[in-house]
Scaffold this active site. Structure first.
Site, PDB file in Angstrom:
ATOM      1  N   GLY A   1      -4.190 -13.214   3.607  1.00  0.00           N
ATOM      2  CA  GLY A   1      -5.190 -13.061   4.656  1.00  0.00           C
ATOM      3  C   GLY A   1      -4.640 -12.939   6.056  1.00  0.00           C
ATOM      4  CB  SER A   2      -1.442 -11.849   7.596  1.00  0.00           C
ATOM      5  OG  SER A   2      -1.238 -10.526   7.177  1.00  0.00           O
ATOM      6  CG  ASN A   3      -4.235  -6.913   7.695  1.00  0.00           C
ATOM      7  OD1 ASN A   3      -4.149  -6.257   8.721  1.00  0.00           O
ATOM      8  ND2 ASN A   3      -3.387  -6.801   6.691  1.00  0.00           N
TER       9      ASN A   3
ATOM     10  CG  LEU B   1      -5.322  -7.306  -4.796  1.00  0.00           C
ATOM     11  CD1 LEU B   1      -4.292  -8.182  -5.504  1.00  0.00           C
ATOM     12  CD2 LEU B   1      -4.660  -6.027  -4.299  1.00  0.00           C
TER      13      LEU B   1
ATOM     14  CG  HIS C   1      -3.304   2.182   0.746  1.00  0.00           C
ATOM     15  ND1 HIS C   1      -3.489   1.492  -0.437  1.00  0.00           N
ATOM     16  CD2 HIS C   1      -2.188   2.933   0.571  1.00  0.00           C
ATOM     17  CE1 HIS C   1      -2.538   1.832  -1.288  1.00  0.00           C
ATOM     18  NE2 HIS C   1      -1.732   2.689  -0.703  1.00  0.00           N
TER      19      HIS C   1
ATOM     20  CG  ASP D   1      -6.111   3.426  -2.430  1.00  0.00           C
ATOM     21  OD1 ASP D   1      -6.693   2.538  -1.781  1.00  0.00           O
ATOM     22  OD2 ASP D   1      -5.125   3.212  -3.139  1.00  0.00           O
TER      23      ASP D   1
ATOM     24  CG  ASN E   1      -9.039  -0.655   1.450  1.00  0.00           C
ATOM     25  OD1 ASN E   1      -8.802  -1.871   1.561  1.00  0.00           O
ATOM     26  ND2 ASN E   1      -8.314   0.128   0.672  1.00  0.00           N
TER      27      ASN E   1
HETATM   28  C1  GRF Z   1      -1.995  -5.358   3.399  1.00  0.00           C
HETATM   29  O1  GRF Z   1      -0.737  -4.755   3.331  1.00  0.00           O
HETATM   30  C2  GRF Z   1      -3.066  -4.328   3.193  1.00  0.00           C
HETATM   31  O2  GRF Z   1      -2.697  -3.054   3.596  1.00  0.00           O
HETATM   32  C3  GRF Z   1      -3.236  -4.335   1.704  1.00  0.00           C
HETATM   33  O3  GRF Z   1      -3.055  -5.660   1.324  1.00  0.00           O
HETATM   34  C4  GRF Z   1      -2.219  -6.337   2.262  1.00  0.00           C
HETATM   35  C5  GRF Z   1      -2.946  -7.583   2.689  1.00  0.00           C
HETATM   36  O4  GRF Z   1      -2.134  -8.455   3.403  1.00  0.00           O
HETATM   37  N1  GRF Z   1      -4.499  -3.740   1.337  1.00  0.00           N
HETATM   38  P1  GRF Z   1      -2.754  -9.760   4.062  1.00  0.00           P
HETATM   39  O5  GRF Z   1      -3.392 -10.583   2.940  1.00  0.00           O
HETATM   40  O6  GRF Z   1      -3.755  -9.319   5.065  1.00  0.00           O
HETATM   41  O7  GRF Z   1      -1.592 -10.467   4.670  1.00  0.00           O
END
Ligand code: GRF
Length: 189
Positions: A13-15, A85, A104, A145, A102
């Site tokens: 969950g860093s994003n 996922l 990618h 995708d 999304n």
């Molecule tokens: C990211 O690289 C995103 O592009 C992909 O999954 C990863 C998620 O990373 N869909 P995080 O959990 O947000 O760190």
């Protein structure tokens, strides 16, 4: 109008954290809900840090309409997938057409599709000897995708970069651009 965002994530969950941080005080949107399919996923603690409600659902709840109902009941206007996922079911895609994003970690259509996630992507980029890679933000439709591309950013791959180094460069791009793109989409709704 302030749009309500729901984030779907399966992992660290860093994003998601960057997005919650960005929208903490934003006039266009707020993150109202985090949803995960994974007990113990890192994103659960991240949601706690930002005081965003977080719920875990299973495959049946995703397929039988419960998750879609939860989104609609919460008044969610924009759905953001951040490392989620599982495939989005058609009922959610239909209810939120043009409003599900999304990210990618590659320059789609290259290195997309089933099985292309996490380090598999960066390993494949390395194996192919690509000079550049990057990330793609796109709308979600019924196929993996496949939806319309909204934004891509690229970064150079050095010949001695490891897949882990490539992953780090791409993730930095994701953190920089995903919140801004989400905001741009919210502004247009
Ligand atoms: C990211 O690289 C995103 O592009 C992909 O999954 C990863 C998620 O990373 N869909 P995080 O959990 O947000 O760190």
């Amino acid at each position: 109008m302030k749009h309500r965002i729901a984030i779907f994530a399966s992992g660290g969950g860093s994003n998601a954290a960057k997005i919650m941080e960005y929208f903490q005080q934003n006039e266009n949107a707020k993150v109202s809900l985090v949803l995960t399919n994974k007990d113990g996923a890192g994103v659960i603690d991240k949601a706690g840090e930002f005081q965003v409600p977080c719920e875990v659902f299973n495959r049946e709840e995703l397929q039988n309409g419960s998750v879609r109902k939860r989104l609609l009941d919460a008044g969610i206007g924009v759905v953001v997938l951040a490392g989620f996922l599982w495939k989005m079911p058609e009922d959610i895609v239909a209810a939120y057409r043009g409003q599900i994003l999304n990210i990618h970690p590659a320059l789609l259509p290259k290195y997309g599709g089933k099985g292309m996630y996490g380090m598999n992507v960066h390993q494949a980029v390395k194996d192919a000897g690509e000079a550049y890679t990057g990330m793609t933000i796109h709308l979600v439709d019924e196929k993996y995708d496949n939806g319309a591309k909204l934004f891509q950013a690229r970064v150079k791959v050095a010949s001695d970069d490891t897949p882990e180094m490539i992953a780090e460069k791409v993730l930095a791009l994701e953190h920089k651009f995903y919140p801004r793109l989400i905001e741009a989409v919210c502004k247009q709704l």
